[in-house]
Design a protein around this motif. Structure first.
Motif, PDB file in Angstrom:
ATOM      1  N   CYS A  91       0.842  -1.185   0.000  1.00 41.04           N
ATOM      2  CA  CYS A  91       0.000   0.000   0.000  1.00 41.04           C
ATOM      3  C   CYS A  91       0.879   1.236   0.000  1.00 41.04           C
ATOM      4  N   CYS A 117       0.642   3.309   3.404  1.00 40.40           N
ATOM      5  CA  CYS A 117       1.241   2.877   4.666  1.00 40.40           C
ATOM      6  C   CYS A 117       2.757   2.875   4.582  1.00 40.40           C
ATOM      7  N   CYS A 122      -4.040  -2.920   1.126  1.00 38.65           N
ATOM      8  CA  CYS A 122      -4.114  -3.652   2.394  1.00 38.65           C
ATOM      9  C   CYS A 122      -5.117  -3.047   3.375  1.00 38.65           C
ATOM     10  N   HIS A 123      -6.039  -2.208   2.887  1.00 35.85           N
ATOM     11  CA  HIS A 123      -7.053  -1.596   3.757  1.00 35.85           C
ATOM     12  C   HIS A 123      -8.217  -1.128   2.882  1.00 35.85           C
ATOM     13  N   CYS A 139      -2.539  -0.470   8.697  1.00 33.01           N
ATOM     14  CA  CYS A 139      -3.041   0.746   8.057  1.00 33.01           C
ATOM     15  C   CYS A 139      -4.564   0.951   8.091  1.00 33.01           C
TER      16      CYS A 139
END
Ligand code: MG
Ligand code: ZN
Length: 225
Positions: A2, A5, A104-105, A136
């Motif tokens: 990401c 992050c 990742c989020h 994150c």
């Protein structure tokens, strides 16, 4: 990985990327504020569920959907697959899957798109199952009304100390899989102290979504908060 992050960035670009990260987060906060208004206007109560992979978020949702009266809808976030959305769909609950690919989020724009696709009923409870990651997702406001971090007794008691940003952002910490307590080395009292040390305001509920122990405390939090 990401971009926001910061993983995978080399040191030479660090300064430039802090600015980019701040811009991304500021834009996300604007979109989250718009989501919060939109959801409030429709009477939708959105709960953001965050955890590491395998803590039992989907199992908690399956039982909650079966047992809770009143309309529920779910947004499922995972990097790939529709597996969790299919589990939710089998309960009869409206659900959409968001795949973040390398991300990742979930972010506020993704939730907005998901809500448009899902068109949840007015006055429903909308659960957002975030991507399994204790890092994150804590940075990204989605416009939710409540933030829940789920951990399980198969994880270390020290999780709140290792991931303080995530626990500091939580309104409620759910300690899941207490049916496995006799087989693992998990100290619930110590975990409670660790949560309080990073977030004195967070509530804590321990339960077993698989066996059904203490689900009433979770429903009470959902009603009262
Ligand atoms: Mg899941
Ligand atoms: Zn991320």
């Amino acid at each position: 990985m990401c971009a926001t992050c910061g993983c995978g960035h080399d040191h030479a670009h660090a300064h430039q990327e802090i600015t980019l990260e701040q811009k991304v987060l500021a834009r996300n906060d604007e979109l989250a504020a718009a989501n919060r208004e939109l959801l409030a206007a429709r009477g939708i109560d959105a709960i953001n569920l965050m955890s590491s992979p395998g803590s039992g978020k989907t199992t908690l949702l399956e039982r909650t959907i079966r047992e809770l009266p009143g309309p529920v809808a779910v947004v499922e976030g995972d990097q790939e697959t529709r597996l969790d959305a299919e589990r939710i769909r089998r309960t009869g609950c409206p659900v959409v899957q968001v795949n973040t690919g390398a991300g990742c989020h979930l972010d506020a724009a993704m939730l907005r798109d998901a809500v448009e696709r899902l068109a949840p009923a007015r006055d429903c409870l909308l659960f957002v199952e975030n991507v399994g990651n204790l890092v994150c997702p804590a940075l990204f406001d989605l416009g939710e009304r409540g933030r829940v971090v789920v951990i399980s007794v198969t994880e270390g008691t020290d999780k709140p100390l290792k991931y303080p940003y995530m626990f500091a952002a939580a309104d409620l910490v759910v300690v899941n899989k207490i049916d496995l307590m006799p087989y693992v080395d998990f100290d619930l009292a110590a975990c409670r102290e660790h949560v309080a040390s990073v977030n004195p305001k967070a509530e804590l509920v321990s339960l077993s979504a698989t066996r059904g122990d203490n689900m009433g405390a979770w429903y009470e939090w959902l009603r009262a908060s």
